[in-house]
Design a protein around this motif. Structure first.
Motif, PDB file in Angstrom:
ATOM      1  N   ALA A  94      -7.432  -9.394   2.278  1.00  0.00           N
ATOM      2  CA  ALA A  94      -7.573  -7.986   2.599  1.00  0.00           C
ATOM      3  C   ALA A  94      -8.325  -7.306   1.582  1.00  0.00           C
ATOM      4  O   ALA A  94      -9.117  -6.369   1.689  1.00  0.00           O
ATOM      5  N   ARG A  96      -6.985  -5.398  -0.809  1.00  0.00           N
ATOM      6  CA  ARG A  96      -6.507  -3.833  -1.047  1.00  0.00           C
ATOM      7  C   ARG A  96      -5.145  -4.101  -1.772  1.00  0.00           C
ATOM      8  O   ARG A  96      -4.582  -5.057  -2.133  1.00  0.00           O
ATOM      9  N   ARG A  97      -4.840  -3.069  -2.688  1.00  0.00           N
ATOM     10  CA  ARG A  97      -3.857  -3.241  -3.488  1.00  0.00           C
ATOM     11  C   ARG A  97      -2.518  -3.331  -2.934  1.00  0.00           C
ATOM     12  O   ARG A  97      -1.706  -4.139  -3.583  1.00  0.00           O
ATOM     13  N   ASP A  98      -2.377  -2.708  -1.832  1.00  0.00           N
ATOM     14  CA  ASP A  98      -1.166  -2.547  -1.066  1.00  0.00           C
ATOM     15  C   ASP A  98      -0.994  -4.054  -0.232  1.00  0.00           C
ATOM     16  O   ASP A  98       0.224  -4.366   0.196  1.00  0.00           O
ATOM     17  N   GLN A 100      -2.537  -7.865   0.495  1.00  0.00           N
ATOM     18  CA  GLN A 100      -3.336  -9.024  -0.157  1.00  0.00           C
ATOM     19  C   GLN A 100      -3.935  -9.586   0.814  1.00  0.00           C
ATOM     20  O   GLN A 100      -5.280 -10.242   1.010  1.00  0.00           O
TER      21      GLN A 100
END
Length: 265
Positions: A94, A96-98, A100
């Motif tokens: 993914a 993104r920080r929130d 994976q």
């Protein structure tokens, strides 16, 4: 003129995100106007047994996960048929920080099939039947679907009275290629030369689908868009009607058709 149906189908071809609320606009095959929405409690995504068996591998990564999904879709209009979609489920990065990793959902079949043509109502029956056949297999086998779209062009030539065979020098009947039939159509009806050029491109896409097995859904959708526009150019009489009505309005200098000047006696 923008073809919004093809635009929707191209978005679907990119796949569905894990969040059902973020699924793209899916056109309803019953009313063709409404959007299909996923029924939340009908959605199921399952990892395959083979995929689960690989979890103990030393090099295992979440990207190895594979499986399938299915879901019921409903239109906002209660009178429309429910649609069922099935497809492949994979997991990808993914970034993104929130989050994976996230599921990637690729549809391989819709039942009933999604509509392909905005000009479907204009189609001669034989043309429409071949396009409908393509719609049923597009997401699972785009190359076979391209071949059916090519067959729709053959049917269109039949509808326009373009000959299938001619006599050679020996007096034997030989089958004309689709290239030759389109060229004959273009020569006989020069007002449809733009449509003929589009149909020739559809023919080439169909040829590749038959012989090379390299087409993906967006490639076939391009051919469908060409066919859709060609059908509109050939069969849609609204343009002529609109020109006629515009001339009548101009002749009346904008006054309503019921307008009359009463001359007192």
């Amino acid at each position: 003129m923008a073809n919004f149906l093809i635009k929707d189908l191209r978005e679907i071809a990119k796949g569905f995100p894990e969040n059902l609320d973020d699924w793209p606009h899916i056109p309803c095959p019953t009313c063709t106007r409404g959007a299909l929405l996923p029924v939340l409690d009908s959605f199921v995504a399952e990892e395959s047994v083979t995929s689960r068996s690989l979890h103990d591998h030393d090099a295992w990564e979440p990207e190895w996960i594979q499986g399938g999904f299915h879901c019921v879709l409903t239109c906002r209009k209660e009178t429309c048929d429910h649609v069922r979609v099935i497809g492949e489920m994979t997991v990808g990065w993914a970034g993104r920080r929130d989050v994976q990793y996230e599921q990637c959902l690729t549809p391989t079949m819709f039942f009933p099939a999604l509509p392909l043509l905005e000009s479907r109502a204009l189609c001669p029956p034989e043309v429409g039947e071949r396009v409908d056949a393509a719609a049923k297999i597009l997401w699972l086998d785009p190359n076979a679907a391209a071949n059916r779209i090519r067959a729709a062009v053959e049917a269109l030539m039949d509808d326009r009275g373009v000959i299938r065979t001619k006599l050679n020098r020996a007096g034997k009947a030989v089958k004309l290629s689709l290239d030759n039939r389109i060229a004959t159509f273009k020569t006989a009806l020069p007002q449809h030369s733009d449509a003929a050029d589009l149909l020739l491109a559809v023919k080439w896409i169909g040829n590749v689908g038959s012989h090379e097995d390299v087409l993906r859904v967006p490639d076939v959708l391009e051919g469908v868009e060409f066919l859709d526009h060609a059908l509109s150019l050939i069969y849609d009489t609204n343009r002529d009607d609109m020109k006629k009505r515009a001339s009548e309005v101009t002749a009346r200098q904008g006054r309503p058709s019921t307008f009359s000047i009463k001359v007192p006696f």
